[in-house]
Design a protein around this motif. Structure first.
Motif, PDB file in Angstrom:
ATOM      1  N   ASN A 200       0.831  -1.212   0.000  1.00  0.00           N
ATOM      2  CA  ASN A 200       0.000   0.000   0.000  1.00  0.00           C
ATOM      3  C   ASN A 200       0.861   1.255   0.000  1.00  0.00           C
ATOM      4  OD1 ASN A 200      -2.955  -0.588   0.141  1.00  0.00           O
ATOM      5  ND2 ASN A 200      -2.323  -1.872   1.852  1.00  0.00           N
ATOM      6  N   ILE A 201       1.939   1.243   0.778  1.00  0.00           N
ATOM      7  CA  ILE A 201       2.843   2.396   0.835  1.00  0.00           C
ATOM      8  C   ILE A 201       3.458   2.656  -0.540  1.00  0.00           C
ATOM      9  CG2 ILE A 201       4.944   3.338   1.858  1.00  0.00           C
ATOM     10  CD1 ILE A 201       2.711   3.115   3.885  1.00  0.00           C
ATOM     11  N   TYR A 202       3.945   1.604  -1.178  1.00  0.00           N
ATOM     12  CA  TYR A 202       4.555   1.758  -2.502  1.00  0.00           C
ATOM     13  C   TYR A 202       3.541   2.273  -3.522  1.00  0.00           C
ATOM     14  CZ  TYR A 202       8.689  -0.756  -0.844  1.00  0.00           C
ATOM     15  OH  TYR A 202       9.824  -1.121  -0.155  1.00  0.00           O
ATOM     16  N   GLN A 203       2.312   1.787  -3.438  1.00  0.00           N
ATOM     17  CA  GLN A 203       1.288   2.241  -4.381  1.00  0.00           C
ATOM     18  C   GLN A 203       0.966   3.717  -4.179  1.00  0.00           C
ATOM     19  OE1 GLN A 203      -1.514  -1.444  -5.646  1.00  0.00           O
ATOM     20  NE2 GLN A 203      -1.821  -0.701  -3.587  1.00  0.00           N
ATOM     21  N   PHE A 204       1.007   4.163  -2.944  1.00  0.00           N
ATOM     22  CA  PHE A 204       0.742   5.570  -2.665  1.00  0.00           C
ATOM     23  C   PHE A 204       1.750   6.466  -3.386  1.00  0.00           C
ATOM     24  CE2 PHE A 204       2.271   9.058   0.136  1.00  0.00           C
ATOM     25  CZ  PHE A 204       1.237   9.951  -0.096  1.00  0.00           C
ATOM     26  N   PHE A 205       3.031   6.113  -3.321  1.00  0.00           N
ATOM     27  CA  PHE A 205       4.048   6.923  -3.995  1.00  0.00           C
ATOM     28  C   PHE A 205       3.919   6.832  -5.516  1.00  0.00           C
ATOM     29  CE2 PHE A 205       6.174   6.445   0.176  1.00  0.00           C
ATOM     30  CZ  PHE A 205       6.429   7.791   0.427  1.00  0.00           C
ATOM     31  N   MET A 206       3.568   5.667  -6.025  1.00  0.00           N
ATOM     32  CA  MET A 206       3.365   5.528  -7.472  1.00  0.00           C
ATOM     33  C   MET A 206       2.192   6.385  -7.945  1.00  0.00           C
ATOM     34  SD  MET A 206       3.795   1.416  -7.979  1.00  0.00           S
ATOM     35  CE  MET A 206       5.265   0.558  -7.371  1.00  0.00           C
ATOM     36  N   MET A 207       1.101   6.344  -7.186  1.00  0.00           N
ATOM     37  CA  MET A 207      -0.064   7.147  -7.570  1.00  0.00           C
ATOM     38  C   MET A 207       0.205   8.626  -7.386  1.00  0.00           C
ATOM     39  SD  MET A 207      -2.414   5.534  -9.007  1.00  0.00           S
ATOM     40  CE  MET A 207      -3.370   7.051  -9.101  1.00  0.00           C
ATOM     41  N   GLY A 208       1.034   8.985  -6.400  1.00  0.00           N
ATOM     42  CA  GLY A 208       1.404  10.389  -6.236  1.00  0.00           C
ATOM     43  C   GLY A 208       2.130  10.910  -7.465  1.00  0.00           C
ATOM     44  N   ALA A 209       3.043  10.117  -8.001  1.00  0.00           N
ATOM     45  CA  ALA A 209       3.762  10.503  -9.220  1.00  0.00           C
ATOM     46  C   ALA A 209       2.805  10.599 -10.395  1.00  0.00           C
ATOM     47  CB  ALA A 209       4.865   9.479  -9.508  1.00  0.00           C
ATOM     48  N   MET A 210       1.881   9.643 -10.496  1.00  0.00           N
ATOM     49  CA  MET A 210       0.911   9.661 -11.589  1.00  0.00           C
ATOM     50  C   MET A 210      -0.009  10.881 -11.495  1.00  0.00           C
ATOM     51  SD  MET A 210      -1.686   6.590 -12.761  1.00  0.00           S
ATOM     52  CE  MET A 210      -0.316   5.429 -12.718  1.00  0.00           C
ATOM     53  N   LEU A 211      -0.399  11.219 -10.272  1.00  0.00           N
ATOM     54  CA  LEU A 211      -1.268  12.377 -10.058  1.00  0.00           C
ATOM     55  C   LEU A 211      -0.592  13.660 -10.517  1.00  0.00           C
ATOM     56  CD1 LEU A 211      -3.976  13.323  -8.529  1.00  0.00           C
ATOM     57  CD2 LEU A 211      -2.432  13.891  -6.650  1.00  0.00           C
ATOM     58  N   MET A 212       0.671  13.842 -10.124  1.00  0.00           N
ATOM     59  CA  MET A 212       1.378  15.078 -10.435  1.00  0.00           C
ATOM     60  C   MET A 212       1.798  15.176 -11.901  1.00  0.00           C
ATOM     61  SD  MET A 212       1.088  16.597  -7.643  1.00  0.00           S
ATOM     62  CE  MET A 212       2.018  18.051  -8.137  1.00  0.00           C
ATOM     63  N   LEU A 213       2.116  14.051 -12.502  1.00  0.00           N
ATOM     64  CA  LEU A 213       2.619  14.070 -13.881  1.00  0.00           C
ATOM     65  C   LEU A 213       1.513  13.988 -14.928  1.00  0.00           C
ATOM     66  CD1 LEU A 213       5.729  11.728 -13.491  1.00  0.00           C
ATOM     67  CD2 LEU A 213       5.711  14.228 -13.641  1.00  0.00           C
ATOM     68  N   LEU A 214       0.454  13.231 -14.637  1.00  0.00           N
ATOM     69  CA  LEU A 214      -0.578  12.986 -15.650  1.00  0.00           C
ATOM     70  C   LEU A 214      -1.852  13.792 -15.442  1.00  0.00           C
ATOM     71  CD1 LEU A 214      -0.297   9.093 -16.071  1.00  0.00           C
ATOM     72  CD2 LEU A 214       0.801  10.893 -17.427  1.00  0.00           C
ATOM     73  N   TRP A 215      -2.357  13.849 -14.201  1.00  0.00           N
ATOM     74  CA  TRP A 215      -3.650  14.483 -13.995  1.00  0.00           C
ATOM     75  C   TRP A 215      -3.548  15.971 -13.666  1.00  0.00           C
ATOM     76  CZ3 TRP A 215      -6.054  16.796  -9.695  1.00  0.00           C
ATOM     77  CH2 TRP A 215      -7.413  17.099  -9.874  1.00  0.00           C
ATOM     78  N   TYR A 216      -2.694  16.340 -12.733  1.00  0.00           N
ATOM     79  CA  TYR A 216      -2.660  17.724 -12.251  1.00  0.00           C
ATOM     80  C   TYR A 216      -2.413  18.754 -13.359  1.00  0.00           C
ATOM     81  CZ  TYR A 216      -1.824  21.675  -9.154  1.00  0.00           C
ATOM     82  OH  TYR A 216      -1.907  22.889  -8.529  1.00  0.00           O
ATOM     83  N   PRO A 217      -1.465  18.530 -14.285  1.00  0.00           N
ATOM     84  CA  PRO A 217      -1.248  19.539 -15.335  1.00  0.00           C
ATOM     85  C   PRO A 217      -2.457  19.720 -16.261  1.00  0.00           C
ATOM     86  CG  PRO A 217       0.640  18.061 -15.152  1.00  0.00           C
ATOM     87  CD  PRO A 217      -0.461  17.448 -14.361  1.00  0.00           C
ATOM     88  N   LYS A 218      -3.308  18.701 -16.367  1.00  0.00           N
ATOM     89  CA  LYS A 218      -4.452  18.763 -17.281  1.00  0.00           C
ATOM     90  C   LYS A 218      -5.786  18.796 -16.539  1.00  0.00           C
ATOM     91  CE  LYS A 218      -1.964  16.111 -20.822  1.00  0.00           C
ATOM     92  NZ  LYS A 218      -1.996  14.912 -21.693  1.00  0.00           N
ATOM     93  N   ARG A 219      -5.756  19.084 -15.244  1.00  0.00           N
ATOM     94  CA  ARG A 219      -6.952  18.991 -14.416  1.00  0.00           C
ATOM     95  C   ARG A 219      -8.075  19.923 -14.865  1.00  0.00           C
ATOM     96  NH1 ARG A 219      -3.301  22.221 -12.289  1.00  0.00           N
ATOM     97  NH2 ARG A 219      -3.874  24.121 -11.159  1.00  0.00           N
ATOM     98  N   LYS A 220      -7.726  21.061 -15.492  1.00  0.00           N
ATOM     99  CA  LYS A 220      -8.743  22.027 -15.918  1.00  0.00           C
ATOM    100  C   LYS A 220      -9.390  21.648 -17.238  1.00  0.00           C
ATOM    101  CE  LYS A 220      -6.606  25.935 -13.485  1.00  0.00           C
ATOM    102  NZ  LYS A 220      -6.039  27.303 -13.616  1.00  0.00           N
ATOM    103  N   HIS A 221      -8.815  20.664 -17.904  1.00  0.00           N
ATOM    104  CA  HIS A 221      -9.319  20.266 -19.218  1.00  0.00           C
ATOM    105  C   HIS A 221      -9.870  18.842 -19.225  1.00  0.00           C
ATOM    106  CE1 HIS A 221      -7.334  23.893 -20.655  1.00  0.00           C
ATOM    107  NE2 HIS A 221      -6.209  23.473 -20.090  1.00  0.00           N
ATOM    108  N   THR A 222     -10.030  18.285 -18.050  1.00  0.00           N
ATOM    109  CA  THR A 222     -10.534  16.915 -17.954  1.00  0.00           C
ATOM    110  C   THR A 222     -11.607  16.861 -16.876  1.00  0.00           C
ATOM    111  OG1 THR A 222      -9.892  14.600 -17.674  1.00  0.00           O
ATOM    112  CG2 THR A 222      -8.783  16.221 -16.276  1.00  0.00           C
ATOM    113  N   THR A 223     -12.075  15.654 -16.557  1.00  0.00           N
ATOM    114  CA  THR A 223     -13.116  15.494 -15.542  1.00  0.00           C
ATOM    115  C   THR A 223     -12.646  16.063 -14.205  1.00  0.00           C
ATOM    116  OG1 THR A 223     -13.835  13.452 -16.620  1.00  0.00           O
ATOM    117  CG2 THR A 223     -14.635  13.854 -14.390  1.00  0.00           C
ATOM    118  N   PRO A 224     -13.395  16.974 -13.615  1.00  0.00           N
ATOM    119  CA  PRO A 224     -12.966  17.573 -12.340  1.00  0.00           C
ATOM    120  C   PRO A 224     -13.095  16.587 -11.183  1.00  0.00           C
ATOM    121  CG  PRO A 224     -15.163  18.340 -12.920  1.00  0.00           C
ATOM    122  CD  PRO A 224     -14.671  17.546 -14.092  1.00  0.00           C
TER     123      PRO A 224
END
Length: 305
Positions: A200-224
């Motif tokens: 679970n700990i490892y998945q948290f860091f993986m998802m944190g990277a995915m959140l910052m790299l994939l979703w956050y930069p495009k958050r205003k142009h995708t599903t809120p």
């Protein structure tokens, strides 16, 4: 005892799927999954800290053993497998009815069995082959039910995401067998609490990277993203279900094939919630498909005893 824990895990998984469907409705998938890994990590972090710094949990089922890279590398691989399954499964569930997702996920024991046949060279008996054929038949009939709702199983990529998630879930189940088995039986012999806590700990860091790299930069142009209290319950029910699952596997005489089949009985709980809470359609034909899945599981159970 391990059978009772497997049934408990199945019930908890049914609630997990239900709250997951609720949390994902009209919501951004990646932040929801990130928060699920965060809350799951927070649930197990105290056990890790207490196990490392004190003797409070020594000799209890909550004690998480420590280890170096030679151990954590196996857990890291599990984290990658499970998280890949979750990413596919979350996106698929967001766009599909729960009464279709549930029966597809219930075919995982068949995939585990076929995987054991291919990877470990295990031979299937007549009952097991009957279970495999019933699972295939149920999938074909489920595709017919899906067409009534405009879902083409061949061309709908959300369906293939759910299938991919189920396949990776089966891989995870086979890997769990390898991780939990003793070295004398060809496994690694890892501590169950250590595996559940750290993956679970490892998945948290993986998802944190995915959140910052994939979703956050495009958050205003995708599903809120919007907060839903169901997100917390997803983590609670999943953590409890996995704890019962790992504890079951650690007990003498536990069989991964049987535990995996029983866990997929969670489809009954999620199917009922799909019908009652989400008011999904074509329930009569889907119920027949569900019966075939359950019959297939019974055949696998008889053949695996």
């Amino acid at each position: 005892m391990w059978l009772l824990l497997a049934f408990l895990s199945a019930t908890l998984l049914g609630f997990y799927d239900t709250f997951k469907k609720k949390a994902l409705g009209a919501n951004a998938v990646i932040p929801v999954l990130f928060l699920n890994t965060l809350f799951s990590s927070l649930i197990f972090l105290p056990f890790i800290i207490l196990s490392v710094t004190t003797n409070v949990l020594d000799g209890t089922i909550f004690h998480a053993e420590s280890g170096g890279w030679e151990v954590h590398r196996y857990i890291l691989v599990k984290s990658c497998i499970v998280l890949s399954s979750w990413v596919l499964g979350y996106f698929g569930m967001k766009h599909l009815p729960l009464t279709i997702v549930g029966p597809i996920n219930a075919t995982r024991p068949v995939m585990v069995l076929v995987g054991a046949f291919i990877v470990f060279g295990e031979r299937l008996n007549g009952w097991q082959w009957a279970g495999v054929l019933l699972a295939i038949a149920s999938f074909l009939l489920l595709s017919r039910s899906g067409k009534k709702e405009g879902i083409d199983f061949k061309q709908n990529h959300w369906i293939w995401m759910i299938v991919g998630a189920a396949a990776l879930g089966a891989v995870s189940g086979l890997y769990d067998k390898y991780l939990m088995a003793s070295p004398d039986d060809g496994g690694v012999g890892l501590d169950k609490m250590m595996v559940q806590s750290w993956y679970n700990i490892y998945q948290f860091f993986m998802m944190g990277a995915m959140l910052m790299l994939l979703w956050y930069p495009k958050r205003k142009h995708t599903t809120p993203f919007r907060w839903d209290w169901g997100i917390i319950f997803v983590s609670i029910f999943l953590s409890a279900a996995d704890f019962a699952y790992f504890y079951s596997l650690s007990l003498p005489g536990a069989m991964i094939s049987i535990v995996s089949m029983i866990r997929r009985g969670s489809v009954i709980v999620s199917f009922l919630f799909g019908a009652v809470a989400f008011h999904e359609k074509n329930l009569k034909s889907k119920f027949f498909d569900l019966i075939l899945v359950l019959l297939g599981m019974i055949c696998l159970y008889i053949g695996s005893r």
